[in-house]
Design an enzyme around this catalytic site. Sequence first.
Site, PDB file in Angstrom:
ATOM      1  CD  GLU A   1      33.778  52.488  58.980  1.00  0.00           C
ATOM      2  OE1 GLU A   1      34.033  51.467  58.327  1.00  0.00           O
ATOM      3  OE2 GLU A   1      34.337  52.773  60.050  1.00  0.00           O
TER       4      GLU A   1
ATOM      5  CG  PHE B   1      40.254  53.121  62.914  1.00  0.00           C
ATOM      6  CD1 PHE B   1      40.576  51.879  63.466  1.00  0.00           C
ATOM      7  CD2 PHE B   1      40.047  53.201  61.546  1.00  0.00           C
ATOM      8  CE1 PHE B   1      40.692  50.755  62.658  1.00  0.00           C
ATOM      9  CE2 PHE B   1      40.148  52.080  60.735  1.00  0.00           C
ATOM     10  CZ  PHE B   1      40.481  50.857  61.295  1.00  0.00           C
ATOM     11  N   GLY B   2      43.246  55.449  62.631  1.00  0.00           N
ATOM     12  CA  GLY B   2      43.924  56.034  61.472  1.00  0.00           C
ATOM     13  C   GLY B   2      44.243  55.005  60.410  1.00  0.00           C
TER      14      GLY B   2
ATOM     15  NE  ARG C   1      26.663  56.326  63.168  1.00  0.00           N
ATOM     16  CZ  ARG C   1      27.708  56.578  62.400  1.00  0.00           C
ATOM     17  NH1 ARG C   1      28.922  56.216  62.759  1.00  0.00           N
ATOM     18  NH2 ARG C   1      27.555  57.222  61.254  1.00  0.00           N
ATOM     19  CB  SER C   2      30.740  59.758  63.775  1.00  0.00           C
ATOM     20  OG  SER C   2      31.497  59.302  62.725  1.00  0.00           O
TER      21      SER C   2
ATOM     22  CG  PHE D   1      37.664  46.445  44.395  1.00  0.00           C
ATOM     23  CD1 PHE D   1      37.106  47.617  44.881  1.00  0.00           C
ATOM     24  CD2 PHE D   1      37.204  45.238  44.879  1.00  0.00           C
ATOM     25  CE1 PHE D   1      36.110  47.570  45.827  1.00  0.00           C
ATOM     26  CE2 PHE D   1      36.201  45.178  45.823  1.00  0.00           C
ATOM     27  CZ  PHE D   1      35.647  46.341  46.293  1.00  0.00           C
TER      28      PHE D   1
ATOM     29  CD1 TRP E   1      40.249  62.171  54.174  1.00  0.00           C
ATOM     30  CD2 TRP E   1      39.039  63.904  54.929  1.00  0.00           C
ATOM     31  NE1 TRP E   1      40.209  63.126  53.192  1.00  0.00           N
ATOM     32  CE2 TRP E   1      39.479  64.200  53.626  1.00  0.00           C
ATOM     33  CE3 TRP E   1      38.271  64.847  55.619  1.00  0.00           C
ATOM     34  CZ2 TRP E   1      39.178  65.398  53.000  1.00  0.00           C
ATOM     35  CZ3 TRP E   1      37.963  66.044  54.987  1.00  0.00           C
ATOM     36  CH2 TRP E   1      38.411  66.302  53.692  1.00  0.00           C
TER      37      TRP E   1
ATOM     38  CG  LEU F   1      37.285  49.226  57.946  1.00  0.00           C
ATOM     39  CD1 LEU F   1      37.558  49.481  56.472  1.00  0.00           C
ATOM     40  CD2 LEU F   1      37.363  50.522  58.742  1.00  0.00           C
TER      41      LEU F   1
HETATM   42  P1  TGC Z   1      40.680  42.250  49.990  1.00  0.00           P
HETATM   43  O1  TGC Z   1      41.457  41.230  49.230  1.00  0.00           O
HETATM   44  O2  TGC Z   1      39.256  42.459  49.672  1.00  0.00           O
HETATM   45  O3  TGC Z   1      40.771  41.930  51.541  1.00  0.00           O
HETATM   46  C1  TGC Z   1      41.941  41.490  52.212  1.00  0.00           C
HETATM   47  C2  TGC Z   1      41.508  40.416  53.208  1.00  0.00           C
HETATM   48  O4  TGC Z   1      40.541  40.967  54.095  1.00  0.00           O
HETATM   49  C3  TGC Z   1      39.278  40.281  53.983  1.00  0.00           C
HETATM   50  N1  TGC Z   1      38.234  41.315  54.041  1.00  0.00           N
HETATM   51  C4  TGC Z   1      37.469  41.539  55.107  1.00  0.00           C
HETATM   52  N2  TGC Z   1      37.379  40.920  56.287  1.00  0.00           N
HETATM   53  C5  TGC Z   1      36.475  41.382  57.175  1.00  0.00           C
HETATM   54  N3  TGC Z   1      35.679  42.430  56.936  1.00  0.00           N
HETATM   55  C6  TGC Z   1      35.755  43.093  55.761  1.00  0.00           C
HETATM   56  N4  TGC Z   1      34.968  44.146  55.545  1.00  0.00           N
HETATM   57  C7  TGC Z   1      36.667  42.643  54.781  1.00  0.00           C
HETATM   58  N5  TGC Z   1      36.994  43.054  53.533  1.00  0.00           N
HETATM   59  C8  TGC Z   1      37.941  42.219  53.090  1.00  0.00           C
HETATM   60  C9  TGC Z   1      39.346  39.584  52.638  1.00  0.00           C
HETATM   61  O5  TGC Z   1      38.525  38.430  52.626  1.00  0.00           O
HETATM   62  C10 TGC Z   1      40.815  39.241  52.548  1.00  0.00           C
HETATM   63  O6  TGC Z   1      41.043  38.115  53.371  1.00  0.00           O
HETATM   64  P2  TGC Z   1      42.128  37.020  52.949  1.00  0.00           P
HETATM   65  O7  TGC Z   1      42.050  36.001  54.039  1.00  0.00           O
HETATM   66  O8  TGC Z   1      41.685  36.514  51.609  1.00  0.00           O
HETATM   67  O9  TGC Z   1      43.446  37.753  52.888  1.00  0.00           O
HETATM   68  O10 TGC Z   1      41.500  43.584  49.898  1.00  0.00           O
HETATM   69  P3  TGC Z   1      41.387  44.721  48.845  1.00  0.00           P
HETATM   70  O11 TGC Z   1      42.666  45.503  48.909  1.00  0.00           O
HETATM   71  O12 TGC Z   1      40.957  44.181  47.517  1.00  0.00           O
HETATM   72  O13 TGC Z   1      40.222  45.572  49.531  1.00  0.00           O
HETATM   73  C11 TGC Z   1      39.244  46.103  48.825  1.00  0.00           C
HETATM   74  C12 TGC Z   1      38.131  46.740  49.699  1.00  0.00           C
HETATM   75  C13 TGC Z   1      37.502  47.794  48.844  1.00  0.00           C
HETATM   76  C14 TGC Z   1      37.105  45.690  50.028  1.00  0.00           C
HETATM   77  C15 TGC Z   1      38.569  47.332  51.029  1.00  0.00           C
HETATM   78  O14 TGC Z   1      39.842  47.777  50.996  1.00  0.00           O
HETATM   79  C16 TGC Z   1      37.612  48.372  51.554  1.00  0.00           C
HETATM   80  O15 TGC Z   1      36.688  48.027  52.268  1.00  0.00           O
HETATM   81  N6  TGC Z   1      37.814  49.709  51.250  1.00  0.00           N
HETATM   82  C17 TGC Z   1      37.065  50.802  51.868  1.00  0.00           C
HETATM   83  C18 TGC Z   1      37.942  51.457  52.914  1.00  0.00           C
HETATM   84  C19 TGC Z   1      37.132  51.975  54.074  1.00  0.00           C
HETATM   85  O16 TGC Z   1      36.008  51.618  54.292  1.00  0.00           O
HETATM   86  N7  TGC Z   1      37.785  52.796  54.894  1.00  0.00           N
HETATM   87  C20 TGC Z   1      37.161  53.262  56.103  1.00  0.00           C
HETATM   88  C21 TGC Z   1      38.172  53.962  56.982  1.00  0.00           C
HETATM   89  S1  TGC Z   1      37.621  54.178  58.661  1.00  0.00           S
HETATM   90  C22 TGC Z   1      36.374  55.293  58.560  1.00  0.00           C
HETATM   91  O17 TGC Z   1      35.956  55.713  57.540  1.00  0.00           O
HETATM   92  C23 TGC Z   1      35.795  55.717  59.865  1.00  0.00           C
HETATM   93  S2  TGC Z   1      34.522  56.813  59.668  1.00  0.00           S
HETATM   94  C24 TGC Z   1      33.963  57.098  61.242  1.00  0.00           C
HETATM   95  C25 TGC Z   1      32.846  56.168  61.638  1.00  0.00           C
HETATM   96  O18 TGC Z   1      32.916  54.953  61.414  1.00  0.00           O
HETATM   97  O19 TGC Z   1      31.844  56.666  62.208  1.00  0.00           O
HETATM   98  P1  FAD Z   2      38.549  57.779  47.039  1.00  0.00           P
HETATM   99  O1  FAD Z   2      38.952  56.420  47.463  1.00  0.00           O
HETATM  100  O2  FAD Z   2      39.584  58.632  46.402  1.00  0.00           O
HETATM  101  O3  FAD Z   2      37.294  57.671  46.081  1.00  0.00           O
HETATM  102  C1  FAD Z   2      36.849  58.772  45.276  1.00  0.00           C
HETATM  103  C2  FAD Z   2      35.683  58.282  44.428  1.00  0.00           C
HETATM  104  O4  FAD Z   2      36.122  57.217  43.591  1.00  0.00           O
HETATM  105  C3  FAD Z   2      34.526  57.704  45.267  1.00  0.00           C
HETATM  106  O5  FAD Z   2      33.315  58.046  44.655  1.00  0.00           O
HETATM  107  C4  FAD Z   2      34.742  56.198  45.164  1.00  0.00           C
HETATM  108  O6  FAD Z   2      33.526  55.464  45.318  1.00  0.00           O
HETATM  109  C5  FAD Z   2      35.292  56.083  43.758  1.00  0.00           C
HETATM  110  N1  FAD Z   2      36.089  54.863  43.574  1.00  0.00           N
HETATM  111  C6  FAD Z   2      37.215  54.494  44.240  1.00  0.00           C
HETATM  112  N2  FAD Z   2      37.659  53.300  43.789  1.00  0.00           N
HETATM  113  C7  FAD Z   2      36.795  52.907  42.837  1.00  0.00           C
HETATM  114  C8  FAD Z   2      36.703  51.752  41.990  1.00  0.00           C
HETATM  115  N3  FAD Z   2      37.600  50.758  42.053  1.00  0.00           N
HETATM  116  N4  FAD Z   2      35.692  51.705  41.116  1.00  0.00           N
HETATM  117  C9  FAD Z   2      34.780  52.694  41.035  1.00  0.00           C
HETATM  118  N5  FAD Z   2      34.791  53.809  41.811  1.00  0.00           N
HETATM  119  C10 FAD Z   2      35.797  53.898  42.682  1.00  0.00           C
HETATM  120  N6  FAD Z   2      39.076  57.327  57.717  1.00  0.00           N
HETATM  121  C11 FAD Z   2      39.731  56.753  58.761  1.00  0.00           C
HETATM  122  O7  FAD Z   2      40.658  55.967  58.572  1.00  0.00           O
HETATM  123  N7  FAD Z   2      39.353  57.028  60.039  1.00  0.00           N
HETATM  124  C12 FAD Z   2      38.355  57.876  60.330  1.00  0.00           C
HETATM  125  O8  FAD Z   2      38.041  58.092  61.519  1.00  0.00           O
HETATM  126  C13 FAD Z   2      37.669  58.523  59.254  1.00  0.00           C
HETATM  127  N8  FAD Z   2      36.697  59.440  59.517  1.00  0.00           N
HETATM  128  C14 FAD Z   2      36.186  60.176  58.483  1.00  0.00           C
HETATM  129  C15 FAD Z   2      35.357  61.270  58.767  1.00  0.00           C
HETATM  130  C16 FAD Z   2      34.883  62.068  57.739  1.00  0.00           C
HETATM  131  C17 FAD Z   2      34.055  63.282  58.067  1.00  0.00           C
HETATM  132  C18 FAD Z   2      35.182  61.743  56.394  1.00  0.00           C
HETATM  133  C19 FAD Z   2      34.652  62.557  55.258  1.00  0.00           C
HETATM  134  C20 FAD Z   2      35.987  60.655  56.106  1.00  0.00           C
HETATM  135  C21 FAD Z   2      36.524  59.874  57.136  1.00  0.00           C
HETATM  136  N9  FAD Z   2      37.433  58.831  56.898  1.00  0.00           N
HETATM  137  C22 FAD Z   2      38.076  58.213  57.928  1.00  0.00           C
HETATM  138  C23 FAD Z   2      37.882  58.565  55.526  1.00  0.00           C
HETATM  139  C24 FAD Z   2      36.904  57.731  54.707  1.00  0.00           C
HETATM  140  O9  FAD Z   2      36.893  56.400  55.116  1.00  0.00           O
HETATM  141  C25 FAD Z   2      37.309  57.867  53.229  1.00  0.00           C
HETATM  142  O10 FAD Z   2      36.992  59.181  52.835  1.00  0.00           O
HETATM  143  C26 FAD Z   2      36.617  56.851  52.349  1.00  0.00           C
HETATM  144  O11 FAD Z   2      37.085  55.552  52.604  1.00  0.00           O
HETATM  145  C27 FAD Z   2      36.797  57.165  50.841  1.00  0.00           C
HETATM  146  O12 FAD Z   2      38.123  57.426  50.542  1.00  0.00           O
HETATM  147  P2  FAD Z   2      38.535  58.762  49.719  1.00  0.00           P
HETATM  148  O13 FAD Z   2      37.847  59.912  50.336  1.00  0.00           O
HETATM  149  O14 FAD Z   2      40.021  58.772  49.633  1.00  0.00           O
HETATM  150  O15 FAD Z   2      37.913  58.572  48.277  1.00  0.00           O
END
Ligand code: TGC
Ligand code: FAD
Length: 401
Positions: A371, A136-137, A97-98, A391, A169, A247
């Site tokens: 995610e 996606f980086g 799925r990923s 946050f 990652w 995301l």
């Molecule tokens: P923040 O101020 O919250 O947001 C900046 C602007 O973006 C808007 N926004 C969103 N819009 C659409 N969808 C969302 N999910 C959104 N989240 C925020 C927000 O309204 C704002 O807009 P504007 O107009 O006011 O500027 O920014 P922040 O720096 O405080 O962000 C905090 C947080 C935690 C919400 C965000 O950074 C976050 O979601 N962190 C988690 C990172 C994450 O999920 N990384 C994933 C990487 S990719 C991956 O893991 C792929 S895995 C493989 C697979 O998918 O199968």
């Molecule tokens: P951190 O952000 O360091 O968090 C560590 C711990 O601290 C977590 O428990 C978290 O919940 C907690 N934490 C963080 N901030 C707070 C807060 N403010 N308050 C309380 N608790 C907090 N990323 C991509 O860009 N592209 C991909 O394709 C992708 N694929 C992935 C595939 C795999 C197998 C894995 C394991 C990860 C992948 N990722 C990818 C990365 C993934 O999105 C990150 O691992 C995830 O967003 C969490 O970031 P981190 O691991 O740096 O943890």
Amino acid sequence: MPMAGRDRVDYLGLEALLSDEERLARDTIARLVDREVIPRIGRAWLAGEFLTDLIPRLGELRVYGANLPAEYGCAGLNNVAYGLIMQELERGDSGLRSFASVQGALVMWPIYTYGTEAQRRRWLPALARGERIGCFGLTEPTAGSDPGAMQTRARRRGDGWVLNGTKMWITNGSVADVALVWAKDEGGQIRGFLVETRAPGMSVHDIHTKVSMRASVTSELVLEDVWVPDADVLPEAVGLGAALRCLTQARYGIAWGAIGAAIACYEEALAYARGRIAFGRPIAATQLIQERLVDMLTEITKAQLLAYRIGRMKDAGTLRYAQVSLAKRNNVRMALEVARAARTILGAYGITVEYQAMRHAANLETVDTYEGTYDVHTLILGRDITGLDAFGAEPADGGSS
Ligand code: TGC
Ligand code: FAD
């Protein structure tokens, strides 16, 4: 227990709410998963191998970007059909799925949404067929939950950009032809760049030490003075919000996908409990096992209702990202707990890859983290309902005290 279709877990009869097209999309992928994934995924997972022969198969079935328009070679399905496809893929393995999530939601969707018409025509049909693969980086070694803290930089040079940084990652990294890399420009603005993975200065290293998502490729991308021409910059991919919107697409699919993993574990545990004799009777005839099975069914059913509802809202254009967070957070944690409970019911057999529960549980540890971690989604929802941001370093009330 009411069932529909192929012995499907459907306690509240949601089948009746699906269209023929939605059922067909689901059943087509269910057949592929039953025949070509489940019989061999345990061994592949143990060996740390992604089933690469499925890449063109999924392309033939128009799985990639299935909710994007047909004019770009995609299936043009609605979001419920798309969600059901994700469910069936993850019933096989979260890594499968990923692969499809990243290709469709994190590469094709941004090209469709933020790209020029020329970029769409160049990339989308080939990505839809699985002839080209994307990754996606966003995440970096020191910036995961807080992607705004990224260190990757883009400097303007001539009619293009020079990128430096490390992405960590990254799913599909070493099998990808193109990476959507997010980097900050000299003004601190985050932008999305389409970087060919064989570009000079780009190196990709796989991570081999995982005990989760073993049947999925996860890599580090290192960019050293990588040149990206203007033609490969997504013009509308500007600001952190642009990356976060991608995301939301992927999280939506994960909310459905997790249900598939949970169903696989529940069905397996139920069948095992009926057949396993202890103290002279099937363990399914004991109150403790029945309670576990009923809890699993109840949580799966609630997750199905949630996914169905957000699917219809997404098609209606009313779905907000915090609502997607609620579904991702709930459904993934639900699946993880179902997988752990299933493993318990399977006893010693449950720790092997001959059964599915332990593999799914190990994978779901990743799905609970990527995610947006469970905690990050708690804080997104907390902010949504209170209006207060918990946050960062600042006090949640903005420092007014
Ligand atoms: P923040 O101020 O919250 O947001 C900046 C602007 O973006 C808007 N926004 C969103 N819009 C659409 N969808 C969302 N999910 C959104 N989240 C925020 C927000 O309204 C704002 O807009 P504007 O107009 O006011 O500027 O920014 P922040 O720096 O405080 O962000 C905090 C947080 C935690 C919400 C965000 O950074 C976050 O979601 N962190 C988690 C990172 C994450 O999920 N990384 C994933 C990487 S990719 C991956 O893991 C792929 S895995 C493989 C697979 O998918 O199968
Ligand atoms: P951190 O952000 O360091 O968090 C560590 C711990 O601290 C977590 O428990 C978290 O919940 C907690 N934490 C963080 N901030 C707070 C807060 N403010 N308050 C309380 N608790 C907090 N990323 C991509 O860009 N592209 C991909 O394709 C992708 N694929 C992935 C595939 C795999 C197998 C894995 C394991 C990860 C992948 N990722 C990818 C990365 C993934 O999105 C990150 O691992 C995830 O967003 C969490 O970031 P981190 O691991 O740096 O943890």
